[in-house]
Design a protein around this motif. Structure first.
Motif, PDB file in Angstrom:
ATOM      1  N   LEU A  57       0.825  -1.210   0.000  1.00  0.00           N
ATOM      2  CA  LEU A  57       0.000   0.000   0.000  1.00  0.00           C
ATOM      3  C   LEU A  57       0.860   1.261   0.000  1.00  0.00           C
ATOM      4  O   LEU A  57       0.575   2.233  -0.704  1.00  0.00           O
ATOM      5  N   MET A  58       1.932   1.226   0.790  1.00  0.00           N
ATOM      6  CA  MET A  58       2.801   2.391   0.881  1.00  0.00           C
ATOM      7  C   MET A  58       3.544   2.604  -0.441  1.00  0.00           C
ATOM      8  O   MET A  58       3.726   3.749  -0.894  1.00  0.00           O
ATOM      9  N   ALA A  59       3.985   1.517  -1.066  1.00  0.00           N
ATOM     10  CA  ALA A  59       4.670   1.619  -2.352  1.00  0.00           C
ATOM     11  C   ALA A  59       3.746   2.226  -3.402  1.00  0.00           C
ATOM     12  O   ALA A  59       4.170   3.050  -4.230  1.00  0.00           O
ATOM     13  N   TYR A  60       2.473   1.841  -3.384  1.00  0.00           N
ATOM     14  CA  TYR A  60       1.502   2.407  -4.325  1.00  0.00           C
ATOM     15  C   TYR A  60       1.393   3.915  -4.138  1.00  0.00           C
ATOM     16  O   TYR A  60       1.382   4.677  -5.117  1.00  0.00           O
ATOM     17  N   GLU A  61       1.337   4.368  -2.883  1.00  0.00           N
ATOM     18  CA  GLU A  61       1.243   5.805  -2.618  1.00  0.00           C
ATOM     19  C   GLU A  61       2.508   6.530  -3.083  1.00  0.00           C
ATOM     20  O   GLU A  61       2.443   7.614  -3.660  1.00  0.00           O
ATOM     21  N   ILE A  62       3.662   5.920  -2.840  1.00  0.00           N
ATOM     22  CA  ILE A  62       4.918   6.543  -3.268  1.00  0.00           C
ATOM     23  C   ILE A  62       5.000   6.592  -4.796  1.00  0.00           C
ATOM     24  O   ILE A  62       5.558   7.544  -5.369  1.00  0.00           O
ATOM     25  N   SER A  63       4.412   5.605  -5.470  1.00  0.00           N
ATOM     26  CA  SER A  63       4.466   5.572  -6.934  1.00  0.00           C
ATOM     27  C   SER A  63       3.801   6.806  -7.548  1.00  0.00           C
ATOM     28  O   SER A  63       4.141   7.208  -8.667  1.00  0.00           O
ATOM     29  N   LYS A  64       2.891   7.427  -6.810  1.00  0.00           N
ATOM     30  CA  LYS A  64       2.208   8.613  -7.322  1.00  0.00           C
ATOM     31  C   LYS A  64       3.129   9.826  -7.380  1.00  0.00           C
ATOM     32  O   LYS A  64       2.828  10.806  -8.063  1.00  0.00           O
ATOM     33  N   THR A  65       4.255   9.769  -6.669  1.00  0.00           N
ATOM     34  CA  THR A  65       5.173  10.906  -6.616  1.00  0.00           C
ATOM     35  C   THR A  65       6.252  10.849  -7.702  1.00  0.00           C
ATOM     36  O   THR A  65       7.013  11.796  -7.857  1.00  0.00           O
ATOM     37  N   LEU A  66       6.335   9.735  -8.439  1.00  0.00           N
ATOM     38  CA  LEU A  66       7.370   9.586  -9.461  1.00  0.00           C
ATOM     39  C   LEU A  66       7.061  10.427 -10.695  1.00  0.00           C
ATOM     40  O   LEU A  66       5.930  10.896 -10.877  1.00  0.00           O
ATOM     41  N   GLU A  67       8.061  10.604 -11.538  1.00  0.00           N
ATOM     42  CA  GLU A  67       7.860  11.279 -12.820  1.00  0.00           C
ATOM     43  C   GLU A  67       7.390  10.269 -13.857  1.00  0.00           C
ATOM     44  O   GLU A  67       7.879   9.135 -13.898  1.00  0.00           O
ATOM     45  N   TYR A  68       6.456  10.703 -14.715  1.00  0.00           N
ATOM     46  CA  TYR A  68       5.872   9.800 -15.701  1.00  0.00           C
ATOM     47  C   TYR A  68       6.000  10.372 -17.112  1.00  0.00           C
ATOM     48  O   TYR A  68       6.045  11.594 -17.317  1.00  0.00           O
ATOM     49  N   LYS A  69       6.077   9.463 -18.073  1.00  0.00           N
ATOM     50  CA  LYS A  69       6.122   9.841 -19.484  1.00  0.00           C
ATOM     51  C   LYS A  69       5.275   8.847 -20.271  1.00  0.00           C
ATOM     52  O   LYS A  69       5.341   7.643 -20.030  1.00  0.00           O
ATOM     53  N   GLU A  70       4.482   9.371 -21.216  1.00  0.00           N
ATOM     54  CA  GLU A  70       3.610   8.497 -21.990  1.00  0.00           C
ATOM     55  C   GLU A  70       4.409   7.596 -22.926  1.00  0.00           C
ATOM     56  O   GLU A  70       5.403   8.013 -23.524  1.00  0.00           O
ATOM     57  N   LYS A  71       3.969   6.360 -22.998  1.00  0.00           N
ATOM     58  CA  LYS A  71       4.581   5.388 -23.901  1.00  0.00           C
ATOM     59  C   LYS A  71       3.476   4.735 -24.726  1.00  0.00           C
ATOM     60  O   LYS A  71       2.417   4.387 -24.189  1.00  0.00           O
ATOM     61  N   THR A  72       3.728   4.571 -26.012  1.00  0.00           N
ATOM     62  CA  THR A  72       2.732   3.952 -26.884  1.00  0.00           C
ATOM     63  C   THR A  72       2.812   2.439 -26.760  1.00  0.00           C
ATOM     64  O   THR A  72       3.875   1.827 -26.963  1.00  0.00           O
ATOM     65  N   ILE A  73       1.684   1.821 -26.427  1.00  0.00           N
ATOM     66  CA  ILE A  73       1.586   0.370 -26.257  1.00  0.00           C
ATOM     67  C   ILE A  73       0.721  -0.196 -27.375  1.00  0.00           C
ATOM     68  O   ILE A  73      -0.362   0.329 -27.661  1.00  0.00           O
ATOM     69  N   THR A  74       1.208  -1.261 -27.996  1.00  0.00           N
ATOM     70  CA  THR A  74       0.457  -1.906 -29.076  1.00  0.00           C
ATOM     71  C   THR A  74      -0.349  -3.071 -28.511  1.00  0.00           C
ATOM     72  O   THR A  74       0.211  -3.991 -27.907  1.00  0.00           O
ATOM     73  N   THR A  75      -1.646  -3.020 -28.695  1.00  0.00           N
ATOM     74  CA  THR A  75      -2.534  -4.100 -28.267  1.00  0.00           C
ATOM     75  C   THR A  75      -2.881  -4.955 -29.490  1.00  0.00           C
ATOM     76  O   THR A  75      -2.539  -4.599 -30.628  1.00  0.00           O
ATOM     77  N   PRO A  76      -3.582  -6.089 -29.304  1.00  0.00           N
ATOM     78  CA  PRO A  76      -3.990  -6.883 -30.480  1.00  0.00           C
ATOM     79  C   PRO A  76      -4.916  -6.128 -31.431  1.00  0.00           C
ATOM     80  O   PRO A  76      -5.044  -6.501 -32.609  1.00  0.00           O
ATOM     81  N   LEU A  77      -5.544  -5.022 -30.950  1.00  0.00           N
ATOM     82  CA  LEU A  77      -6.533  -4.320 -31.765  1.00  0.00           C
ATOM     83  C   LEU A  77      -6.172  -2.869 -32.061  1.00  0.00           C
ATOM     84  O   LEU A  77      -6.961  -2.143 -32.658  1.00  0.00           O
TER      85      LEU A  77
END
Length: 218
Positions: A42-62
């Motif tokens: 639970l604590m790791a999840y809360e800390i994950s909100k403080t990280l820096e993020y960058k969008e990445k394109t993900i290819t799905t089957p569709l």
């Protein structure tokens, strides 16, 4: 420096804390360790909100979709031995994190067991330079073990960001960490208890986390 005390919030973490503190519940080491792990998750999840993020394109089957993913390189550092189940909880969330281990433990320095010193004898760690360092230790009592661990880990480089995570802390321990770290660091606690007894155990606390997880030591 930001200090987060999750006991001031209403969440399922309070249930896990109530069970950890309960003397009857403590008789089952597996259940005790599981709750330490769950608080870590639970604590790791809360800390994950403080990280820096960058969008990445993900290819799905569709088709494709842009999803923001964390940019930060994470190192999860643990103070042995009590920190192991807490560490495992963090790894369930930060499953690609690098890992560091520090053997920093307290020793009584007088016969009355009222004065405590800290001894560090082992460390295995990658460089933390430019990375997000999360130091996890269930008990932040005097703060001596955490301060010693911080000093040892800083020898591997200057992190981008430092988080200190614990299950139970005292105001004294929090103050020691504040002195050891810069204002950019954050402290995360499932609970901050009023203080310690004459033997430097957190009160009301829940006892010795290492012993409750793995059995008593000589």
């Amino acid at each position: 420096m930001k200090v987060t005390n999750f006991s001031e919030q209403n969440s399922v973490m309070n249930q896990y804390m109530a069970e950890l503190r309960d003397k009857k519940y403590q008789q089952n080491r597996l259940l005790f360790r599981n709750n330490i792990e769950r608080i870590g998750e639970l604590m790791a999840y809360e800390i994950s909100k403080t990280l820096e993020y960058k969008e990445k394109t993900i290819t799905t089957p569709l088709g494709t979709i842009d999803i923001p993913l964390a940019k930060d390189e994470v190192v999860v550092a643990t103070v042995l031995r009590a920190g192991l189940p807490f560490h495992q909880g963090f790894l369930r969330v930060f499953d690609k994190a690098e890992n560091a281990f520090v053997s920093a433990y307290r020793m009584y320095t007088n016969r009355e067991h009222t004065e405590v010193g800290v001894h560090t004898e082992y460390m295995a760690a990658p460089s933390v330079k430019g990375k997000t360092l999360i130091i996890v230790d269930p008990m932040l009592a005097t703060g001596g073990s955490m301060a010693a661990s911080i000093e040892a880990l800083m020898k591997t480089g200057k992190p981008k960001k430092i988080h200190v995570a614990c299950v139970i802390a005292t105001p004294e321990g929090v103050d020691v960490v504040k002195q050891a770290l810069s204002d950019e660091a954050d402290i995360w606690c499932a609970a901050i208890d009023p203080g310690m007894n004459e033997h430097k155990y957190i009160v009301p606390g829940f006892g010795d986390c290492g012993d409750l997880c793995y059995g008593e030591k000589l």
